[in-house]
Design a protein around this motif. Structure first.
Motif, short mmCIF file in Angstrom:
data_model
loop_
_atom_site.label_atom_id
_atom_site.label_comp_id
_atom_site.label_asym_id
_atom_site.label_seq_id
_atom_site.Cartn_x
_atom_site.Cartn_y
_atom_site.Cartn_z
N LEU A 21 0.63 -1.12 0.14
CA LEU A 21 -0.21 0.17 -0.01
C LEU A 21 0.41 1.49 -0.20
CD1 LEU A 21 -3.17 0.92 0.69
CD2 LEU A 21 -2.41 0.83 2.99
N ALA A 22 0.18 1.96 -0.48
CA ALA A 22 1.09 3.49 -0.45
C ALA A 22 0.75 4.70 -0.75
CB ALA A 22 2.80 3.56 -1.96
N VAL A 23 0.75 6.11 -0.54
CA VAL A 23 0.14 7.08 -0.98
C VAL A 23 0.80 8.22 -2.07
CG1 VAL A 23 -0.64 9.12 0.05
CG2 VAL A 23 -1.21 6.79 0.71
N MET A 24 0.11 7.85 -3.60
CA MET A 24 1.07 9.29 -3.85
C MET A 24 0.24 10.44 -4.06
SD MET A 24 2.74 6.16 -6.19
CE MET A 24 2.73 7.73 -7.88
N GLU A 25 1.67 10.98 -3.84
CA GLU A 25 1.26 13.03 -3.02
C GLU A 25 2.16 14.07 -4.13
OE1 GLU A 25 1.21 12.79 1.54
OE2 GLU A 25 3.17 12.93 0.59
N SER A 26 1.06 15.05 -4.81
CA SER A 26 1.14 16.09 -5.97
C SER A 26 0.45 17.13 -5.31
CB SER A 26 0.95 15.31 -7.62
OG SER A 26 0.78 16.52 -7.72
N ASP A 27 1.99 18.25 -5.64
CA ASP A 27 1.67 19.73 -5.56
C ASP A 27 0.34 20.19 -6.25
OD1 ASP A 27 1.73 19.69 -2.52
OD2 ASP A 27 4.67 19.91 -3.55
N ASP A 28 0.69 19.99 -7.39
CA ASP A 28 0.78 19.77 -8.66
C ASP A 28 -0.30 19.44 -10.15
OD1 ASP A 28 2.44 18.58 -9.82
OD2 ASP A 28 4.01 20.26 -10.21
N GLY A 29 -0.36 17.69 -9.47
CA GLY A 29 -1.14 16.93 -9.75
C GLY A 29 0.09 16.36 -11.54
N VAL A 30 1.39 16.71 -11.38
CA VAL A 30 1.82 16.48 -12.24
C VAL A 30 3.12 15.77 -12.48
CG1 VAL A 30 3.48 17.39 -14.03
CG2 VAL A 30 1.86 18.42 -13.95
N THR A 31 3.88 16.19 -10.71
CA THR A 31 4.63 15.43 -9.89
C THR A 31 4.41 14.48 -9.15
OG1 THR A 31 6.15 17.27 -11.83
CG2 THR A 31 7.06 15.32 -9.25
#
Length: 372
Positions: free
Chosen positions: A296-306
């Protein structure tokens, strides 16, 4: 008084005093609360199984908690913050609406339902009943269900979805017409005829929506549309204003769908691929919880790209079936257990705390979490 006379007297008392029925849920909760939860610590590896165009955050020391079979899981000790101590969990259990409270309490509704669609921005439950009617069920602060309020003009539906914010309802009527409208309103903002094969996959952000074209998806806007050419056959999708998450037969794809041109539609751009087909996009579009071959993991982004990856510890005994976000930090994971064959196990996870706490163990295997 002889032994026989004492026995006869006690028998008379037993027959004279009515015995209240056993509250099975409360009994199981007390039993579960008495069992100490085993806790192990392990060092997490980076999210190697999540293949994405993103940097991998270094793994930390996280904590995993499991417990023996029963119903509710006892809350964590006061000196160890619990991911599940805040917030209600609205689920389908044994064919009925059930609201799990923090700790050991719950409310079992009388309404028989096919599925929990999701929760509104106000916290109400949106469900489809056994006759395919769509309802909004108000919930009190403690989770007690109120009287259901009909939606979709009181007519049966083929399927229904909520946007990630819980403010817009999308539903397909028996005539295979897609309706988009503010939740609680009887007026459509969009009304779109669909083919029968398009009625299983829809996602909306309140303004735009996704349609299934078979081997690809279309991102529809009120005045235009864009093609989303995914790898594999699309299975389900989540859409926010900036991010589209598509689960396919070959994995999960994250797409940048920001509209950066004021005078024309900006084509969607794929920015990440994940190896698992179980996952859910956070309401704000800034995180995606995913279960793959390596956990299980959480992908995180501040801009929706990186996107960066934050692994979350999960017992190897558990296999996630579905994920549903409660808010911007917390999400539910529904899993099966190799050791508890046939059970459905509910986990309450926190991105901030970096772990999941087991919250409910369903020996009937009927527990389901919201679809949106």
């Amino acid at each position: 008084m002889t032994t026989t006379e004492i026995r006869d007297a006690l028998t008379q008392v037993q027959h004279a005093v009515p015995v209240p029925p056993v509250d099975e849920v409360a009994f199981r909760a007390r039993v579960r609360g008495e069992r100490r939860r085993r806790t192990t610590r392990r060092v997490l590896a980076g999210g190697a199984g999540l293949v994405a165009a993103a940097a991998v955050v270094a793994a930390g020391m996280l904590e995993d908690t499991g417990s023996s079979p029963g119903r509710h899981v006892a809350p964590a000790p006061a000196d160890r913050p619990s991911a599940s101590r805040e917030g209600l969990a609205v689920v389908r259990l044994e064919g009925r609406l059930q609201v799990l409270q923090p700790g050991n309490g719950s409310y079992a509704g009388d309404l028989r339902i096919q599925q929990v669609v999701g929760r509104s921005a106000a916290g109400d439950a949106v469900v489809i009943d056994g006759d395919a009617h769509l309802w909004r069920v108000p919930l009190a602060d403690d989770g007690e269900p109120g009287d259901p309020v009909p939606l979709a003009d009181g007519r049966p539906v083929v399927n229904a979805w909520l946007d990630e914010a819980g403010t817009t309802l999308a539903f397909v009527d028996r005539g295979n017409t897609l309706h988009l409208r503010p939740l609680g309103s009887d007026r459509d903002t969009e009304k779109v005829p669909l083919l029968e094969q398009q009625t299983d996959l829809v996602a909306t952000d309140g303004t735009s929506w996704i349609e299934d074209e078979g081997d690809r998806l279309s991102l529809r806007h009120p005045d235009d549309s864009s093609e989303v050419d995914v790898d594999g056959d699309p299975v389900s999708a989540d859409l926010t204003r900036d991010v589209l998450a598509v689960r396919t037969t070959q994995g999960t794809e994250l797409w940048d769908v920001r509209q950066t041109q004021p005078d024309r539609v900006t084509p969607p751009r794929r920015v990440a691929r994940l190896d698992g087909g179980v996952g859910s996009l956070a309401p704000d579009g800034r995180a995606y919880a995913a279960a793959g071959a390596s956990g299980l993991a959480v992908m995180e982004s501040d801009d929706g790209v990186t996107w960066s990856t934050r692994p979350v510890d999960l017992d190897d005994d558990l296999t996630p079936l579905a994920i549903h976000w409660q808010d911007a930090d917390r999400f539910l994971v529904l899993a099966t257990s190799a050791a508890r064959t046939g059970n459905h196990v509910l986990l309450d996870c926190s991105v901030a705390l970096g772990r999941c706490d087991e919250r409910y163990d369903d020996p009937t295997g009927t527990l389901e979490i919201p679809t949106q």
